[in-house]
Design an enzyme around this catalytic site. Structure first.
Site: not given
Length: 449
Positions: A131, A382
């Site tokens: 990330d 997402y």
């Protein structure tokens, strides 16, 4: 004819030919000069019109996105864009990305995304499941286009980000740095205007979707603290890229991450991710003075992932399967709510939109509309909200829209990389259709074999 006469004759012929050639060249030059003069004259005559057009464009280029209208009444969702970036990236120069989101000015909509400083099907795509790295940057390209080095512009160095347009310029928020001391860099029209330092020294992070602008001010929500326990949450008000006010939420037992925010009738509503203990989504709404209210979506149609099967909801956190989560969104309409969610209850796959006419305040699990977006057999990821202002659409209301990230690669597939494409939809009060719009790329790629 003696030799001298031959020489004189040949010389005379050459001279005649030379004179004729010279006259032709002179005539050609005169013709070109006349033609050029005519074209130049025409251009000069057109210049005032051209200048007038440019001046007119400049005159309408700067507005204030008021955000005072209500959300448009809608009955369903019309497909707006699909970039097919993974499919195209098998042969083309396409960025490895995650966390794409869409934001619109009064002139255009753009896709923003966090790159990994690498291209698909290239050696630097190895390990991009991570990330936070110093190589991640926020970039943007026209909506619906695959993000590549040829159509994308650099916005900020960031592993967490947000962006929005106030009617004059783009505001970008890019967070980068170490987990124990990250800094958010604010840019307005591409120029650094302010910074926000991590106040809890525990992974300062923001929305991964657009901030919201009302009457020239823009608003965002940031989180600092544990991802699995009580953290700290702040709302920031910004004008021309500078923080003018902030407030920390008094929200014990609440967990806010990756909020999806939108303006509605001059106020801001944010629907967020509870990564601590809620399988329903927390919300915060506030006015332009940052006076706020907090709660959880009460519906028994649960919006997070993982989550239990639909049942009896709660206006507080629903704890079964409440740990972990995924970024998502909802749109409030009075006591009703449009809920976007994965189809699967335990993996990031499939996507659907559900209208629960009593779901903002009621705890039952009944609903009246369900529209398929991605089949449960295909990967999603997402999702988040964005809006189109009346200054863009010409409507007298704010059009609600959403995007869905279609994650491919690691950790679920046998590749060396993690990336995604995206689709988006906008609310309409006319005919729509449910279907499946998956990523559609065939894996693995050459680099993975």
């Amino acid at each position: 004819m003696n030799p001298n006469q031959k020489i004189i004759a040949i010389g005379s012929i050459c001279m005649v030919i030379g004179i004729v050639s010279l006259m032709l060249q002179i005539g050609n030059m005169i013709s070109i000069w006349i033609s050029h003069s005519i074209q130049t004259g025409n251009q000069r005559q057109a210049e005032p019109i051209s200048n007038t057009k440019v001046l007119n464009e400049k005159a309408v280029a700067s507005v204030t996105l008021a955000g005072n209208s209500s959300l448009c009444p809608i009955s369903g969702w019309a497909v707006h864009s699909k970039d097919n970036s993974i499919r195209i990236g098998s042969k083309g120069d396409v960025f490895v990305i995650r966390e794409p989101f869409i934001s619109c000015s009064h002139l255009e909509c753009r896709t923003f995304f966090l790159t990994q400083g690498a291209l698909l099907n290239d050696k630097h795509s190895n390990g991009t499941v991570k990330d936070r790295s110093p190589h991640r940057t926020l970039m943007s390209c026209p909506v619906g286009e695959a993000p590549s080095p040829y159509n994308s512009r650099f916005e900020s160095v960031a592993w967490s980000a947000s962006a929005c347009h106030d009617g004059t310029s783009w505001l970008t928020i890019g967070i980068s740095g170490p987990d124990n001391g990250a800094v958010a860099v604010l840019k307005y029209n591409g120029i650094i205007t302010d910074t926000i330092k991590s106040w809890r020294n525990n992974i300062l992070r923001t929305q991964e979707s657009e901030c919201a602008c009302v009457n020239g001010s823009c608003f965002t929500v940031m989180t600092d603290g544990p991802s699995n326990g009580q953290a700290s949450y702040k709302i920031f008000k910004m004008e021309k890229g500078k923080v003018v006010k902030s407030v920390e939420l008094d929200a014990p037992n609440y967990h806010y991450e990756e909020c999806s925010c939108y303006p509605d009738a001059g106020e801001i509503t944010c629907v967020c991710r509870d990564n601590w203990h809620g399988s329903n989504r927390p919300w915060v709404s506030f006015n332009q003075n940052l006076e706020y209210q907090i709660g959880y979506i009460c519906s028994g149609v649960f919006g997070d992932n993982p989550r239990p099967n639909d049942g009896t909801g709660s206006c507080g956190p629903v704890s079964p399967n409440g740990a972990y989560g995924v970024k998502g969104f909802s749109f409030k309409y009075g006591n009703g709510v449009w809920i976007g969610r994965t189809k699967s209850t335990n993996s990031r796959s499939g996507f659907e939109m559900i209208w629960d006419p009593n779901g903002w305040t009621g705890t039952d699990s009944s609903f009246s509309v369900k529209q398929d977006i991605v089949a449960i057999t295909d990967w999603s990821g997402y999702s988040g909200s964005f809006v189109q202002h009346p200054e863009l659409t010409g409507l007298d209301c704010i059009r609600p829209c959403f995007w869905v990230e279609l994650i491919r690669g690691r950790p679920k597939e046998s590749t060396i990389w993690t990336s995604g494409s995206s689709i988006s939809f906008c609310g309409v009060d006319s005919d729509t259709v449910g279907w499946s719009w998956p990523d559609g790329a065939e894996l693995p790629f050459t680099i993975d074999k």
